[in-house]
Design a protein around this motif. Structure first.
Motif, PDB file in Angstrom:
ATOM      1  N   GLY A 292      -8.561  -1.492  -5.614  1.00 19.60           N
ATOM      2  CA  GLY A 292      -8.144  -0.469  -5.102  1.00 19.60           C
ATOM      3  C   GLY A 292      -7.465   0.744  -6.135  1.00 19.60           C
ATOM      4  O   GLY A 292      -6.554   1.662  -5.391  1.00 19.60           O
TER       5      GLY A 292
ATOM      6  N   GLU B   7      -8.372   3.979  -8.578  1.00 19.50           N
ATOM      7  CA  GLU B   7      -9.069   4.821  -9.145  1.00 19.50           C
ATOM      8  C   GLU B   7      -8.884   5.359 -10.486  1.00 19.50           C
ATOM      9  O   GLU B   7      -7.441   5.237 -10.821  1.00 19.50           O
TER      10      GLU B   7
ATOM     11  N   PRO C  30       0.693  -1.196   0.012  1.00 19.14           N
ATOM     12  CA  PRO C  30      -0.047  -0.047   0.110  1.00 19.14           C
ATOM     13  C   PRO C  30       0.940   1.188   0.010  1.00 19.14           C
ATOM     14  O   PRO C  30       0.398   2.373  -0.526  1.00 19.14           O
TER      15      PRO C  30
ATOM     16  N   GLN D 204      -5.782   0.034   1.606  1.00 18.96           N
ATOM     17  CA  GLN D 204      -5.784  -0.613   3.025  1.00 18.96           C
ATOM     18  C   GLN D 204      -7.253  -1.292   3.213  1.00 18.96           C
ATOM     19  O   GLN D 204      -7.099  -2.281   4.284  1.00 18.96           O
ATOM     20  N   GLU D 205      -8.185  -1.141   2.466  1.00 17.28           N
ATOM     21  CA  GLU D 205      -9.518  -2.001   2.492  1.00 17.28           C
ATOM     22  C   GLU D 205      -9.317  -3.215   2.213  1.00 17.28           C
ATOM     23  O   GLU D 205     -10.097  -4.136   2.453  1.00 17.28           O
TER      24      GLU D 205
ATOM     25  N   SER E  71       0.581   3.627  -3.251  1.00 17.39           N
ATOM     26  CA  SER E  71      -0.002   5.036  -2.949  1.00 17.39           C
ATOM     27  C   SER E  71       0.618   6.196  -3.931  1.00 17.39           C
ATOM     28  O   SER E  71       0.446   7.241  -3.850  1.00 17.39           O
TER      29      SER E  71
ATOM     30  N   PRO F 118      -5.333   5.165  -4.119  1.00 19.38           N
ATOM     31  CA  PRO F 118      -5.762   5.751  -2.900  1.00 19.38           C
ATOM     32  C   PRO F 118      -5.288   4.998  -1.654  1.00 19.38           C
ATOM     33  O   PRO F 118      -5.631   3.686  -1.825  1.00 19.38           O
ATOM     34  N   LEU F 119      -4.553   5.488  -0.753  1.00 18.43           N
ATOM     35  CA  LEU F 119      -4.041   4.566   0.164  1.00 18.43           C
ATOM     36  C   LEU F 119      -5.262   3.871   1.097  1.00 18.43           C
ATOM     37  O   LEU F 119      -5.002   2.801   1.640  1.00 18.43           O
ATOM     38  N   ASP F 120      -6.277   4.878   1.317  1.00 14.77           N
ATOM     39  CA  ASP F 120      -7.260   4.236   2.075  1.00 14.77           C
ATOM     40  C   ASP F 120      -8.169   2.836   1.568  1.00 14.77           C
ATOM     41  O   ASP F 120      -8.545   2.130   1.951  1.00 14.77           O
ATOM     42  N   LYS F 121      -8.249   3.009  -0.095  1.00 15.34           N
ATOM     43  CA  LYS F 121      -8.756   1.826  -0.534  1.00 15.34           C
ATOM     44  C   LYS F 121      -7.634   0.755  -0.727  1.00 15.34           C
ATOM     45  O   LYS F 121      -8.419  -0.349  -0.471  1.00 15.34           O
TER      46      LYS F 121
END
Length: 212
Positions: free
Chosen positions: A153, A155, A115, A183-184, A119, A178-181
């Motif tokens: 993960g 975009e 990640p 990490q999901e 990112s 995106p880091l948040d995606k």
């Protein structure tokens, strides 16, 4: 397609690129489409305020005169065929890979498979959604597993179309991670880090190191 149209995806929540790597530009001394792609690359560097000296290129098809022309523009040439295996090394990096083979994108993802690294990576190249739509899922997962695993993960925004350049930039998108995606995604996604080999791939769209 004006370079300014990419300002939002390239300077949004992700860190703006500080350097650029270009693969597969082609024989711009002979091919008008490759010349347009080179011109667009130069516009992007100017738009993003990335000095030409921080942009490295490689294509095994470059002639000696084309290599000299790129150096005269202040650009750098990578010394060897990396097969797309280029790590970001902690710096936000734009990868300009218009119409490259799927294996190059897959290798690039493998080389940055975490990640934190992904990112910092932006790819301008063939639409990942288009790759998913055109390939059977079993082929995508077998031959290009890193593309398959990162689809949830990433975009993606399609490059603005222009009737004059349909063959030059068709199926081209800007991709960022995106880091948040990231990490999901399931933790198991990051456990598999085997280097891609493509032993069963029937239509490998890449020139391997030593085959130039």
């Amino acid at each position: 397609a004006p370079a300014g149209a990419l300002r939002t995806p390239l300077s949004g929540p992700a860190e703006p690129p500080a350097r650029c790597v270009c693969y597969g530009l082609g024989r711009f001394g002979r091919c008008p489409a490759a010349r347009y792609q080179l011109a667009f690359l130069l516009l992007l560097l100017d738009e993003l305020r990335v000095p030409p000296a921080r942009c490295a290129l490689f294509d095994p098809a470059f002639s000696a005169r084309e290599a000299a022309a790129l150096r005269a523009l202040g650009l750098c040439l990578l010394p060897e065929n990396e097969e797309g295996k280029h790590g970001v090394q902690g710096a936000a990096t734009l990868f300009y890979m218009v119409h490259c083979g799927k294996a190059l994108y897959n290798n690039l993802l493998w080389s940055n498979w975490s990640p934190a690294a992904l990112s910092k990576l932006v790819i301008i190249g063939n639409s990942f959604r288009g790759i998913e739509e055109r390939l059977l899922s079993r082929i995508l997962e077998r031959d290009y597993s890193y593309i398959a695993k990162v689809l949830k993960g990433v975009e993606e925004v399609a490059l603005p179309s222009h009737p004059r350049y349909l063959d030059t930039f068709n199926d081209t998108s800007v991709h960022w991670f995106p880091l948040d995606k990231l990490q999901e995604l399931s933790p198991e996604v990051w456990d598999f880090v085997e280097e891609p080999m493509y032993q069963d791939c029937e239509d490998l769209e890449i020139i391997r190191k030593g085959e130039e």
